[in-house]
Design a protein around this motif. Structure first.
Motif, short mmCIF file in Angstrom:
data_model
loop_
_atom_site.label_atom_id
_atom_site.label_comp_id
_atom_site.label_asym_id
_atom_site.label_seq_id
_atom_site.Cartn_x
_atom_site.Cartn_y
_atom_site.Cartn_z
N TYR A 169 6.13 -3.29 -4.92
CA TYR A 169 6.47 -2.51 -3.73
C TYR A 169 7.53 -1.52 -4.17
N GLY A 170 7.12 -0.25 -4.34
CA GLY A 170 8.07 0.73 -4.81
C GLY A 170 7.47 2.10 -4.95
N ARG A 171 8.16 2.99 -5.65
CA ARG A 171 7.78 4.39 -5.72
C ARG A 171 7.23 4.82 -7.08
N SER A 172 7.06 3.88 -7.99
CA SER A 172 6.57 4.23 -9.32
C SER A 172 5.04 4.15 -9.36
N SER A 173 4.40 5.29 -9.61
CA SER A 173 2.94 5.32 -9.62
C SER A 173 2.34 4.45 -10.72
N SER A 174 3.05 4.31 -11.82
CA SER A 174 2.52 3.55 -12.95
C SER A 174 2.40 2.06 -12.65
N GLN A 175 3.04 1.59 -11.60
CA GLN A 175 3.03 0.16 -11.27
C GLN A 175 1.87 -0.25 -10.36
N TYR A 176 1.15 0.71 -9.83
CA TYR A 176 0.06 0.39 -8.92
C TYR A 176 -1.25 0.26 -9.69
N ASN A 177 -1.96 -0.80 -9.42
CA ASN A 177 -3.17 -1.10 -10.18
C ASN A 177 -4.43 -0.49 -9.59
N ARG A 204 -0.35 0.31 8.83
CA ARG A 204 -1.54 -0.40 8.36
C ARG A 204 -2.12 -1.23 9.48
N ASP A 205 -3.42 -1.44 9.42
CA ASP A 205 -4.14 -2.30 10.36
C ASP A 205 -4.91 -3.30 9.50
N ASN A 206 -4.34 -4.48 9.36
CA ASN A 206 -4.96 -5.47 8.47
C ASN A 206 -6.31 -5.94 8.99
N ALA A 207 -6.51 -5.93 10.28
CA ALA A 207 -7.80 -6.34 10.84
C ALA A 207 -8.91 -5.37 10.44
N LYS A 208 -8.53 -4.11 10.18
CA LYS A 208 -9.51 -3.09 9.79
C LYS A 208 -9.46 -2.78 8.31
N ASN A 209 -8.60 -3.49 7.58
CA ASN A 209 -8.44 -3.21 6.14
C ASN A 209 -8.15 -1.73 5.89
N MET A 230 0.84 -1.18 0.00
CA MET A 230 0.00 0.00 0.00
C MET A 230 0.89 1.24 0.00
N ALA A 231 0.49 2.23 -0.75
CA ALA A 231 1.33 3.42 -0.89
C ALA A 231 0.50 4.70 -0.83
N TRP A 232 1.18 5.77 -0.49
CA TRP A 232 0.61 7.11 -0.58
C TRP A 232 1.39 7.91 -1.63
N PHE A 233 0.62 8.64 -2.42
CA PHE A 233 1.17 9.59 -3.38
C PHE A 233 0.47 10.93 -3.14
N ARG A 234 1.03 11.98 -3.67
CA ARG A 234 0.37 13.28 -3.58
C ARG A 234 0.59 14.07 -4.86
N GLN A 235 -0.37 14.93 -5.13
CA GLN A 235 -0.29 15.74 -6.34
C GLN A 235 -0.72 17.16 -6.02
N ASN A 242 4.47 -7.17 4.62
CA ASN A 242 5.09 -7.57 5.89
C ASN A 242 5.61 -6.37 6.68
N ASN A 243 5.02 -5.19 6.36
CA ASN A 243 5.25 -3.96 7.12
C ASN A 243 6.63 -3.31 6.94
N SER A 244 7.32 -3.65 5.89
CA SER A 244 8.49 -2.85 5.52
C SER A 244 8.01 -1.50 4.99
N THR A 245 8.77 -0.46 5.26
CA THR A 245 8.35 0.87 4.83
C THR A 245 9.47 1.60 4.12
N PHE A 246 9.09 2.54 3.29
CA PHE A 246 10.04 3.37 2.56
C PHE A 246 9.38 4.72 2.33
N TYR A 247 10.19 5.80 2.49
CA TYR A 247 9.65 7.15 2.40
C TYR A 247 10.40 7.99 1.38
N ALA A 248 9.70 8.96 0.84
CA ALA A 248 10.35 9.99 0.04
C ALA A 248 11.22 10.84 0.97
#
Length: 122
Positions: free
Chosen positions: A102-110, A71-76, A34-39, A54-60
Motif C-alpha cells: 500500500y503505497g506510491r511506488s509503481s514498482s511495488q505493484y504486481n 472501491r465497491d468490493n461487491a462489484k470488484n 488498489m491504486a491509480w497512476f498516470r503517465q 480497509n478503505n484507507s486512502t492517500f493522494y498525490a
C-alpha cells in the motif's frame, strides 16, 4: 492472479469531470490495495491515489481535493472521480493492484491494467 480493465476515459474540456473505473477479476479483490497512476507523453508514470483493503486512502499532492478514489468490493471495481480537470491532467490513467503493498511506488505493484486515455482541452 488479478486482471484489471480500466474504462471511463475520454476527451473533455477543462473544468469538467469524469469517473474512471477499474474492473478486477478474481475472488479476493477485497484483499488488495488498489491504486491509480498516470503517465503523460514523454514523462514517467506518476502516482495519483491508492485505497487499501480497509478503505484507507492517500493522494498525490497534485490531485488532493479534486480526485476521489473509492472501491465497491461487491462489484470488484475501483473508481477514480476526477473533478475540475486541468489540461495538465491529460495522461493515460492506469490502475494497479497488490496483495501486500500500500503505497506510491509503481514498482511495488504486481498487477496492472492497460490504461485509459484522459485528454483535457483548454
Amino acid at each position: 492472479q488479478v486482471q484489471l480493465v480500466e474504462s471511463g476515459g475520454g476527451v473533455v474540456q477543462a473544468g469538467t469531470s469524469l469517473r474512471l473505473s477499474c474492473a478486477a477479476s478474481g475472488r479476493t479483490f477485497s484483499r488488495y490495495a488498489m491504486a491509480w497512476f498516470r503517465q503523460a507523453p514523454d514523462k514517467e508514470r506518476d502516482f495519483v491515489a491508492v485505497i487499501s483493503s480497509n478503505n484507507s486512502t492517500f493522494y498525490a499532492d497534485s490531485v488532493r481535493g479534486r480526485f476521489t478514489i473509492s472501491r465497491d468490493n461487491a462489484k470488484n471495481t475501483m473508481y477514480l472521480q476526477v473533478n475540475s480537470l486541468k489540461p495538465e491532467d491529460t495522461a493515460v490513467y492506469y490502475c494497479a493492484a497488490d496483495r501486500h503493498y500500500y503505497g506510491r511506488s509503481s514498482s511495488q505493484y504486481n498487477y496492472w491494467g492497460q490504461g485509459t486515455q484522459v485528454t483535457v482541452s483548454s
